[in-house]
Design an enzyme around this catalytic site. Structure first.
Site, PDB file in Angstrom:
ATOM      1  N   HIS A 283     -37.882  92.969 -49.703  1.00 49.88           N
ATOM      2  CA  HIS A 283     -38.880  91.882 -49.908  1.00 49.88           C
ATOM      3  C   HIS A 283     -40.075  92.484 -49.362  1.00 49.88           C
ATOM      4  O   HIS A 283     -40.525  92.326 -48.380  1.00 49.88           O
ATOM      5  CB  HIS A 283     -38.644  90.651 -49.136  1.00 49.88           C
ATOM      6  N   ALA A 439     -39.584  94.581 -45.394  1.00 50.49           N
ATOM      7  CA  ALA A 439     -38.686  94.072 -44.433  1.00 50.49           C
ATOM      8  C   ALA A 439     -37.453  93.608 -45.580  1.00 50.49           C
ATOM      9  O   ALA A 439     -37.384  93.308 -46.806  1.00 50.49           O
ATOM     10  CB  ALA A 439     -38.981  93.039 -43.922  1.00 50.49           C
ATOM     11  N   HIS A 440     -36.258  93.422 -44.894  1.00 49.57           N
ATOM     12  CA  HIS A 440     -34.998  92.657 -45.881  1.00 49.57           C
ATOM     13  C   HIS A 440     -34.676  93.774 -46.657  1.00 49.57           C
ATOM     14  O   HIS A 440     -35.246  93.664 -47.930  1.00 49.57           O
ATOM     15  CB  HIS A 440     -35.435  91.371 -46.313  1.00 49.57           C
ATOM     16  N   LEU A 441     -33.598  94.379 -46.669  1.00 50.32           N
ATOM     17  CA  LEU A 441     -33.222  95.628 -47.155  1.00 50.32           C
ATOM     18  C   LEU A 441     -31.954  95.233 -47.797  1.00 50.32           C
ATOM     19  O   LEU A 441     -30.964  94.962 -47.085  1.00 50.32           O
ATOM     20  CB  LEU A 441     -33.274  96.983 -46.485  1.00 50.32           C
TER      21      LEU A 441
END
Lengths: 507, 153
Positions: A283, A439-441
């Protein structure tokens, strides 16, 4: 809990348990909590330090040094360099994130079932049961008005005036005082990160947590994972001892969508599909600064207390971002005296972010200098980002901002009306025009039914190696479009329950 | 990855350049509300700490940034001097030109330096206090201890 300082002088630390877990963040700590409750003996290996061994500080550099991966300087390579933000400490990213809680959107779950062959694998009702428990145990509730602060309130005000829906963010905090210090580690202990919840709970139940111990390879005997080899961090110039954690029953990888595929590859897993480290999803997001005549005092309030998923179907989400002073100052566009004048406005600035549910796929692997992350937003993703930035500028003016700093190359650094934003429409979809963070992987060891098209089976066990399970967001077939902590916790919970063979008792 | 004692660490003169460049991108006294700049804080101590703590790629990138910025008057302005040899007004013009460069790498250079400077300057209690921030630390960060920098005001 032991760290490198506790094992100085030893050559090898040898331990055995039913289950060895790599990683102590959302996935690893949750799995440990469930397995310990189910009566299993558990070892957790964590590469980073235990942040509770030092007094917390509000300066960002010290926090980044102690608890962020690569001092916060880790970046994905593509046409642009994009910082990849990850915690690296006991509790993982939950220690430094904004404490935003979302359940997996049903539309994503339906797509996983219909398009990614996971029908019946992760029943939504089961996930809801787990989310209910997580909500209780992690004190999840909407940010209360008294700690909202002006940064969050102004986003609410602007969205409301434009008829855009939004909500106070559901957060895992207990007694938040609005310190706006989530990214440095909560100074009051209010944030219910894994560091202060499931890790201590697992330790109280008998789990051994080894901090500052990097897992380097999965031990294999025949075609079965039998443990994890690692090494403790150096202390005082002396090389840290080797770690040999043997698993009687299973090894669980929960080290994040960056480190888990690296460990799989180092252990020779995933060659059949060629998908280990591939299909990295994220994201990416960018921030917009709105400057008001009235004081905003962004250093007070829930770090991230208000959001809008109004445009979720258009793959964008808005959030207030209570940025630490150091990051805010660096984000302000000017350099030299202009930058200092902007810093002088800090008390009057609000910062909001747009987070894109990107379609881009990147990759993770080993490069010349260590970990190499490659990621480039697609043209389509960049158009979503551009539209999101435009909408946030509109929100800023609707909330009464005197000027807005869009942060896009080719657009004036400060605009005083939407007319001045016209150049944004002509900006080509080029990531070098924007200042994004990732971020958010997700997705670097994807779950599926066939060994040729996935790395991990629906049982969470890898197709290639019995006894080796992946329980973090590496297994997600897609990104979510919302903050993933709760989904990661719930999937790790489900995996651990299945491994334990029975449901854990909710507290 | 620690960079201690390694070949990629900048030489002494590069560190001095870096410290002086930080004072240009985050200058002192430019705004009455944000009066502290990099020259007011122990930036050298910060730089030394950063260089042994940051990942190798970052250190190499920072060194490259320092060299490009220092030599840009030679290559871009056909002047036989370094960036620090320019007058303050000329420096600002160069910074502004870099920020507007069509090259992504070039226009990011001043921002990389600014990020480093902000980490050094804005993390100090005295600076945070001057901007009315609360809460703030009662003591200096480790890298600034023993440097004589200001603590909590």
């Amino acid at each position: 809990m032991l760290d490198a300082g506790d094992v100085v002088g030893r050559d090898v630390v040898d331990d055995v348990a039913d289950v060895v877990i790599v990683g102590s963040g959302a996935a690893g700590a949750t799995a440990a909590r469930v397995l310990v409750d189910a009566g299993l003996d558990v070892i957790v290996l964590e590469e980073g330090p235990d942040p509770r061994r030092h007094a917390l500080r509000s300066d960002m550099y010290t926090s980044m040094k102690r608890t962020w991966r690569g001092l916060g300087m880790q970046a994905a390579e593509g046409r642009a360099f994009t910082p990849v933000l990850q915690g690296r400490c006991v509790g993982g990213t939950t220690f430094v994130n904004g404490a935003i809680i979302h359940r997996m959107p049903e539309v994503v779950h339906r797509a996983w079932e219909a398009e990614h062959g996971l029908a019946g694998v992760l029943p939504y009702a089961e996930l809801e049961r787990i989310w209910d428990t997580l909500d209780r145990e992690l004190s999840v509730a909407p940010a209360p008005e008294e700690v909202l602060g002006e940064n969050n309130r102004l986003l609410r005000e602007g969205l409301h005036r434009l008829g855009v829906t939004g909500n106070e963010i559901r957060r895992n905090v207990r007694g938040c005082r609005g310190s706006a210090h989530c990214n440095q580690g909560c100074p009051t202990g209010a944030k219910q990160s894994m560091t202060v919840t499931y890790v201590p709970r697992a330790v109280a139940g008998g789990a051994r947590v080894y901090a500052e111990c990097e897992a380097t390879r999965v031990m294999v005997s025949g075609a079965r994972a039998t443990g994890v080899v690692g090494r403790f961090a150096s202390r005082g110039g002396a090389r840290g001892p080797a770690m040999r954690a043997r698993a009687r029953r299973a090894v669980l990888l929960a080290a994040s969508a960056i480190q888990t595929p690296l460990l799989l590859a180092a252990s020779g897993v995933g060659r059949r599909s060629g998908l280990v480290g591939a299909r990295l999803q994220a994201h990416p997001g960018a921030g917009v600064v709105a400057v008001f005549d009235r004081p905003v005092r962004p250093w007070f309030g829930a770090t991230q207390g208000y959001e809008s998923t109004h445009y979720y179907a258009e793959r964008m989400k808005f959030e207030a971002v209570g940025m630490p002073l150091e990051f805010a100052a660096a984000r302000f566009p000017g350099v030299g005296p202009a930058g200092m004048r902007e810093l002088g406005e800090h008390a009057h600035t609000a910062i909001w972010g747009v987070q894109v549910r990107a379609r881009a796929h990147g990759s993770v692997g080993r490069g010349l200098f260590g970990t190499r992350v490659r990621y480039d937003m697609t043209d389509d993703d960049l158009q979503v980002l551009r539209l999101g930035i435009r909408r946030l500028c509109e929100v800023g003016f609707a909330a009464g901002a005197r000027e807005v700093w869009p942060g896009v190359h080719g657009v004036p650094e400060a605009i005083r009306s939407l007319d001045e934003l016209a150049p944004l429409e002509r900006i080509p979809p080029d990531p070098r025009r924007f200042h994004c963070i990732m971020a958010h992987l997700f997705g670097t060891a994807v779950m599926g039914r066939h060994a040729s098209t996935s790395v991990v089976a629906p049982s969470f066990e890898t197709h290639e190696l019995a006894g080796l399970h992946v329980v973090d967001s590496s297994v997600f077939p897609t990104n979510l479009g919302v903050n993933p902590q709760h989904t990661i916790c719930s999937i790790a919970w489900l995996a651990a329950e299945r491994l334990a063979g029975r449901r854990a008792h909710a507290s | 990855m620690s960079a201690a004692g390694s070949w990629w660490l900048p030489f002494e003169f590069e560190r001095r350049w870096l410290v002086e460049l930080l004072a240009v991108v985050v200058p002192s006294g430019a705004d009455p509300r944000a009066r502290f700049g990099a020259a007011d804080v122990p930036a050298r101590a910060f730089v030394d700490d950063l260089l042994v703590s940051a990942p190798l790629e970052f250190v190499l990138g920072l060194r490259g940034c320092v060299w490009v910025l220092m030599l840009c008057p030679v290559f871009c302005g056909a002047r036989f001097t370094t960036f620090l040899g320019l007058t303050p007004a000329e420096r600002l013009r160069v910074l502004s030109a870099l920020r507007e460069s069509p090259s992504y790498v070039v226009r990011e250079l001043p921002l990389l330096l600014k990020m480093v400077a902000c980490l050094a300057v804005c993390g100090l209690p005295e600076v945070q206090g001057s901007l009315d921030l609360e809460p703030r630390d009662a003591t200096l960060p480790e890298w600034a201890q023993g440097t004589g920098a200001g603590g909590a005001p």
